[in-house]
Structures are given as C-alpha cells and as structure tokens.
Design an enzyme around this catalytic site. Sequence first.
Site, PDB file in Angstrom:
ATOM      1  N   LEU A  56       7.097  19.668   7.186  1.00  0.00           N
ATOM      2  CA  LEU A  56       8.376  19.380   6.518  1.00  0.00           C
ATOM      3  C   LEU A  56       8.193  19.267   4.999  1.00  0.00           C
ATOM      4  O   LEU A  56       9.105  19.614   4.237  1.00  0.00           O
ATOM      5  CB  LEU A  56       8.998  18.105   7.095  1.00  0.00           C
ATOM      6  N   ARG A  90      -4.828  10.628   4.148  1.00  0.00           N
ATOM      7  CA  ARG A  90      -3.764  11.615   4.314  1.00  0.00           C
ATOM      8  C   ARG A  90      -2.734  11.554   3.183  1.00  0.00           C
ATOM      9  O   ARG A  90      -2.108  12.549   2.851  1.00  0.00           O
ATOM     10  CB  ARG A  90      -3.039  11.383   5.632  1.00  0.00           C
ATOM     11  N   ARG A 150       0.209  14.413  13.091  1.00  0.00           N
ATOM     12  CA  ARG A 150       0.733  14.215  11.746  1.00  0.00           C
ATOM     13  C   ARG A 150       0.745  15.489  10.886  1.00  0.00           C
ATOM     14  O   ARG A 150       0.086  15.562   9.845  1.00  0.00           O
ATOM     15  CB  ARG A 150      -0.031  13.090  11.044  1.00  0.00           C
ATOM     16  N   PRO A 151       1.514  16.496  11.320  1.00  0.00           N
ATOM     17  CA  PRO A 151       1.592  17.704  10.492  1.00  0.00           C
ATOM     18  C   PRO A 151       2.337  17.432   9.185  1.00  0.00           C
ATOM     19  O   PRO A 151       2.979  16.386   9.040  1.00  0.00           O
ATOM     20  CB  PRO A 151       2.384  18.674  11.372  1.00  0.00           C
ATOM     21  N   LYS A 204       0.841  -1.216   0.000  1.00  0.00           N
ATOM     22  CA  LYS A 204       0.000   0.000   0.000  1.00  0.00           C
ATOM     23  C   LYS A 204       0.870   1.258   0.000  1.00  0.00           C
ATOM     24  O   LYS A 204       0.672   2.154  -0.814  1.00  0.00           O
ATOM     25  CB  LYS A 204      -0.906  -0.015   1.234  1.00  0.00           C
ATOM     26  N   ASN A 205       1.833   1.301   0.924  1.00  0.00           N
ATOM     27  CA  ASN A 205       2.577   2.545   1.113  1.00  0.00           C
ATOM     28  C   ASN A 205       3.644   2.779   0.050  1.00  0.00           C
ATOM     29  O   ASN A 205       4.304   3.816   0.046  1.00  0.00           O
ATOM     30  CB  ASN A 205       3.185   2.593   2.518  1.00  0.00           C
ATOM     31  N   CYS A 255      -5.469  13.076  12.923  1.00  0.00           N
ATOM     32  CA  CYS A 255      -5.669  11.692  12.490  1.00  0.00           C
ATOM     33  C   CYS A 255      -5.818  10.824  13.735  1.00  0.00           C
ATOM     34  O   CYS A 255      -5.402  11.227  14.832  1.00  0.00           O
ATOM     35  CB  CYS A 255      -4.457  11.310  11.660  1.00  0.00           C
TER      36      CYS A 255
HETATM   37  N1  EPU Z   1       6.034  14.613  10.946  1.00  0.00           N
HETATM   38  C1  EPU Z   1       6.126  15.938  11.219  1.00  0.00           C
HETATM   39  N2  EPU Z   1       6.115  16.826  10.171  1.00  0.00           N
HETATM   40  C2  EPU Z   1       6.011  16.415   8.893  1.00  0.00           C
HETATM   41  C3  EPU Z   1       5.922  15.045   8.613  1.00  0.00           C
HETATM   42  C4  EPU Z   1       5.939  14.160   9.671  1.00  0.00           C
HETATM   43  O1  EPU Z   1       6.212  16.343  12.379  1.00  0.00           O
HETATM   44  O2  EPU Z   1       5.993  17.267   7.993  1.00  0.00           O
HETATM   45  C5  EPU Z   1       6.056  13.635  12.057  1.00  0.00           C
HETATM   46  C6  EPU Z   1       4.780  12.840  12.185  1.00  0.00           C
HETATM   47  O3  EPU Z   1       3.800  13.530  12.944  1.00  0.00           O
HETATM   48  C7  EPU Z   1       5.265  11.576  12.852  1.00  0.00           C
HETATM   49  C8  EPU Z   1       6.648  11.401  12.271  1.00  0.00           C
HETATM   50  O4  EPU Z   1       7.034  12.662  11.770  1.00  0.00           O
HETATM   51  O5  EPU Z   1       5.351  11.785  14.227  1.00  0.00           O
HETATM   52  C9  EPU Z   1       6.751  10.377  11.151  1.00  0.00           C
HETATM   53  O6  EPU Z   1       5.705  10.589  10.231  1.00  0.00           O
HETATM   54  P1  EPU Z   1       5.841  10.229   8.673  1.00  0.00           P
HETATM   55  O7  EPU Z   1       5.762  11.496   7.904  1.00  0.00           O
HETATM   56  O8  EPU Z   1       7.016   9.361   8.453  1.00  0.00           O
HETATM   57  O9  EPU Z   1       4.526   9.408   8.427  1.00  0.00           O
HETATM   58  P2  EPU Z   1       3.721   9.414   7.093  1.00  0.00           P
HETATM   59  O10 EPU Z   1       4.635   9.610   5.952  1.00  0.00           O
HETATM   60  O11 EPU Z   1       2.545  10.302   7.211  1.00  0.00           O
HETATM   61  C10 EPU Z   1       3.970   6.881   6.526  1.00  0.00           C
HETATM   62  C11 EPU Z   1       3.041   5.723   6.310  1.00  0.00           C
HETATM   63  C12 EPU Z   1       2.436   5.328   7.651  1.00  0.00           C
HETATM   64  C13 EPU Z   1       3.569   4.916   8.589  1.00  0.00           C
HETATM   65  C14 EPU Z   1       4.544   6.083   8.733  1.00  0.00           C
HETATM   66  C15 EPU Z   1       5.751   5.742   9.572  1.00  0.00           C
HETATM   67  C16 EPU Z   1       2.272   6.106   4.061  1.00  0.00           C
HETATM   68  C17 EPU Z   1       1.165   6.462   3.134  1.00  0.00           C
HETATM   69  N3  EPU Z   1       2.003   6.130   5.365  1.00  0.00           N
HETATM   70  O12 EPU Z   1       3.177   7.927   7.069  1.00  0.00           O
HETATM   71  O13 EPU Z   1       1.625   4.198   7.393  1.00  0.00           O
HETATM   72  O14 EPU Z   1       3.052   4.603   9.841  1.00  0.00           O
HETATM   73  O15 EPU Z   1       5.008   6.499   7.427  1.00  0.00           O
HETATM   74  O16 EPU Z   1       6.424   4.668   9.046  1.00  0.00           O
HETATM   75  O17 EPU Z   1       3.373   5.795   3.617  1.00  0.00           O
HETATM   76  C18 EPU Z   1      -0.164   2.722   7.788  1.00  0.00           C
HETATM   77  O18 EPU Z   1       0.153   2.157   6.734  1.00  0.00           O
HETATM   78  O19 EPU Z   1      -1.021   2.252   8.574  1.00  0.00           O
HETATM   79  C19 EPU Z   1       0.473   4.002   8.119  1.00  0.00           C
HETATM   80  C20 EPU Z   1      -0.003   4.829   9.043  1.00  0.00           C
END
Ligand code: EPU
Length: 494
Positions: A126, A93, A122-123, A22-23, A117
């Site tokens: 970045l 998201r 999850r801001p 999925k991801n 969420c």
């Molecule tokens: N964060 C920030 N600022 C940003 C981006 C992230 O503070 O601009 C923080 C988040 O709040 C979190 C941390 O950084 O505390 C890591 O978040 P990340 O951005 O890595 O998460 P994501 O990209 O939104 C993806 C997966 C998630 C998975 C996470 C961590 C996808 C579509 N989603 O989310 O998958 O948990 O990485 O590995 O790739 C799932 O599949 O159930 C799922 C939630």
Amino acid sequence: MDKLVINGGIPLDGEIRVSGAKNAALPILCAGLLTAEPLRIGNVPHLKDVTTTLSLLGQMGVDVSVDDRLGVELRAAKVDHLEAPYEMVKTMRASILVLGPMVARFGQARVSLPGGCAIGMRPVNLHIKGLQAMGAEIDIEHGYVVAKANRLKGARIFMDLVTVTGTENLMMAAALADGTTVLENAAREPEVVDLANCLIAMGARIEGAGTDVITVHGVEKLHGADYRVMPDRIEAGTYLVAAVATGGRIKLRDMRPGILDAVLEKLREAGATIEAGEDWISLEMAGPLKSVSVRTAPYPAFPTDMQAQFMAMNVVADGAATMTETIFENRFMHVQELRRMGADIEVEGNTAVVRGVKELQGATVMATDLRASASLIIAGLIAQGRRWWTAFTTWTGATSASRRSCPSSAPASGGPTDERHHHRPVQGPHFRGNQAPPGSGGHRPPGGPGVLPQADHRHQSAGSTADHRSRHRRAHLCPARRRRHGHRRQGRAL
Ligand code: EPU
C-alpha cells in the site's frame, strides 16, 4: 542476546514517567528528511529503534545531534546517499518510512523491502501503490524498492486496509507534492496525528488527521521546527497491566489519558480503580482480577500492541477470556512461552481462549517481538518465587518488583542487528567526543558518535512500600489471590 532475571510475586507499587512514543518518534525523525532546515525534536524515547533510525539518517548524510534532555536535532541539508540498505531495514521495518520523504524531496530512493517479521508478513504494497498513484515510477530490483519521480503529484488514494506507517509515508510524501492528496481509509492512530502536527509545524497543510480521510495540500518547501513527541500509550498501557496483574498500584506521569480509552475501559472491567488528570493516570487493584475478552482492531479500538500484555494478565484472572487478533496473523508467539509457565491457553485460528489459573511458575522463556517480550516480563512479575530469564532488548522498566539486567556475551548495543560499526559517523555539536546522549547518565555511548547506548535506566523505582501495602490489600483479596499472596510469603521465607 540480552537477558533479564525477574524475581516475581511482588505487587508493583510506584510512580513512573511515560517516555515519548516510539511509533510517533520514528516517523517524526524520518520527517527530518523533508527539509534542509533544522528539525528539533524533544521527548525522543531512548531505545534501539531510535538509535537505528539515527544511524540510518546519519548514513544518508543527515547531521544528527542529541542533547542530554532527550532532544534530537536533524539537519538534512546535504543528503547524498538516498538509500536504506537491507542490513538496516531488516533490523527495523520502520526504516520504510524514509521512502516517502526521499522520493518527495529528492525525486529518488532505494529502500530495501523489509521482508517477513516475527508477527506477520507485513507487506508494504500500500505504501508503494500510493506513491505510484502520486506519479512515482517504482521497480523492485534485487529486493529493493527503487523509486523515481520528477515531482510527486497530488492524488486520491484509497487504502483497502488501515495501515499506520503506510498512512504516515504517504502523508509525508504528499506534503511536498504538487497539488492536493486525499488519503481515504487512513489510519486514525494518535501517532499519525502527532506526525501530522509535526509536519504542520514545518509548514505542511494537512486537514483531517485523526479521521479516516486526510487531505494534504502540497507545498513547495517545508521549513525547520521545534516539536515534542507525544507520550507512549503502549508503554503506559503495559505498566498499567503489570500493576493490575500483580495486584499493585501505580501512578503514571507525563501521559495523555485520552489516547488510552479502550485499554482503560478493559482494565476497569478487570477490576482496577482508575483515576486520571490532564497528564497523569493512577490505578489501584484492590479486588479480584477478572478475565477480560478483547478483539484487536485499528484505533480507536483495542490496540494489537496491547494484546500480549493482556494475555499475560488473563492467565491468572478469574474466569475465561477470548482474545482475537485481527491485525497480524502471527501475533501469538508468547502463547507457547506462557504455557511453559503454567498458563491454560488454547489457540484456534486468530482467537486464543485463556482460562485463568491460580498461579504461574518461573521458567526460562524466549522473547520474540517487543510486545510479546513485555507480556513475558509481566508473566515473570506474576510468577512465584523462582527466577526466570528472557531475551529482551528493550527495557520496559518496572516499579517495585525485584529485577536485574544481565549482560551477555553479545555486544551491549543489541547483538547481531547492531549497525553502529558500519554507519557513517553522525555529525553534530552534542553527539561527538565525550558528550553523553539522553538517558545515558552522563556516559558516552559505547558505539561512538551517533549511537545511543542500549541500557535504559531512566525508569527507576520511585521507592517501594510494597510489603506494607500488600499486607493491607490482602484483606480485600479474593481467595485465589489471597492464596497467591500466601504462597508468595512462604516463597520468600524459604
Ligand atoms: N498491510 C498490508 N499492506 C501494507 C501495509 C500493511 O497488507 O502495505 C497490513 C499488515 O500486514 C497488517 C495490517 O495491514 O496486517 C496493519 O499493518 P500496519 O501497516 O498498520 O502496521 P505498521 O504500520 O507496519 C504500526 C506499528 C506497529 C503496530 C501496527 C498496528 C510503527 C513503527 N509500527 O506498524 O507497532 O502494531 O502499526 O497498529 O508504527 C510495535 O510497536 O510493537 C508495533 C509492531
């Protein structure tokens, strides 16, 4: 709301194919916006987030077609609506992943801010900062990120947190930027590498994917490509945990064992015997189940997306385990539900202490996010006799356990978040009229063109010899598990 009824207490026993990740599929689908030529993507998993992404791309003017072998073809030659509306982003998201490609190729984008969420705030600061560093002008207007740029310029970007979709968004944007972009403290997740490989197949110049420094030399244009999505390591890990927790055995096909090292290591610690080949993993649980402590962290450490499933396993293991969640601040939503089934769990800050109990009882429970839902399914598979229900919209499949999916009064395609009646019909030779999407078993999607049906029956049991093997295994079990097997037999006889 969808519901599942699970008659638990049966060791899983079977063989199953692992779907595309999925991801990885979601960012790769968004990468289709980066070229006017066709991008053909194979091994796309059949689930709601994919349907939502296809709808979003269709609304923007991308031609989308889907064949009956899990293949999607995208052609973004006439994109005329550079927006991801709130109604869509709030349901998924990952819609934020259209931001980088749109600004890079079309010089503008309007994408709703995702908002909070179930698992944390999850801001996306970045993502925004990185695009600004590449020269994009970004305003937040009425809850939307409004971005403009003539042509993005290469930049050195340091991300103070490891972000998976942030790295992906910036890597896609940098692919078409003028000059070289260096992403420091980049995510090393295999899904980031998969996206990079797809972009490289489209003509991008990317070095270092899989390390924490990714260098992207921007090119004028990307071209079409054929790409096959990698296997889903979290789906695979979820099946393995389910087999361990029920004292069963399982073989996974179409998997890359090397991307699951941290999880396999912990499952061995729990008592599983694991063998692996190039594209398969087999696991057998013959002895006692031991508690395993985990601490989530970015790849290659233990994934946050497996924490909930391991907690369901630990609730019936021998001993006590600590489980520390370092990625998302609210990812213990399953704890209260597991307690209602008889689990002994205490939460202190970002750490849960799980003390193993002899058995879980079936109960009606509420599922929240995807992985919490998977953990409750595992708990249901462990629980004795009684039926229990959960709300869950993504079918994870099971092997030999008894299961039944119950349609409810909500639309079959996913309830309140379903956008299929509003999006612009998606065009394409394979996804019109009466033709069937992948995994539909030849049925037309209920929502019309461009929408995959929600029920996913690809993961079928490979035949069950569970009773026979469970009798065989009982001789080797620890007393607690022998008692559980005894209860199980009694439950069935009644
Ligand atoms: N964060 C920030 N600022 C940003 C981006 C992230 O503070 O601009 C923080 C988040 O709040 C979190 C941390 O950084 O505390 C890591 O978040 P990340 O951005 O890595 O998460 P994501 O990209 O939104 C993806 C997966 C998630 C998975 C996470 C961590 C996808 C579509 N989603 O989310 O998958 O948990 O990485 O590995 O790739 C799932 O599949 O159930 C799922 C939630």
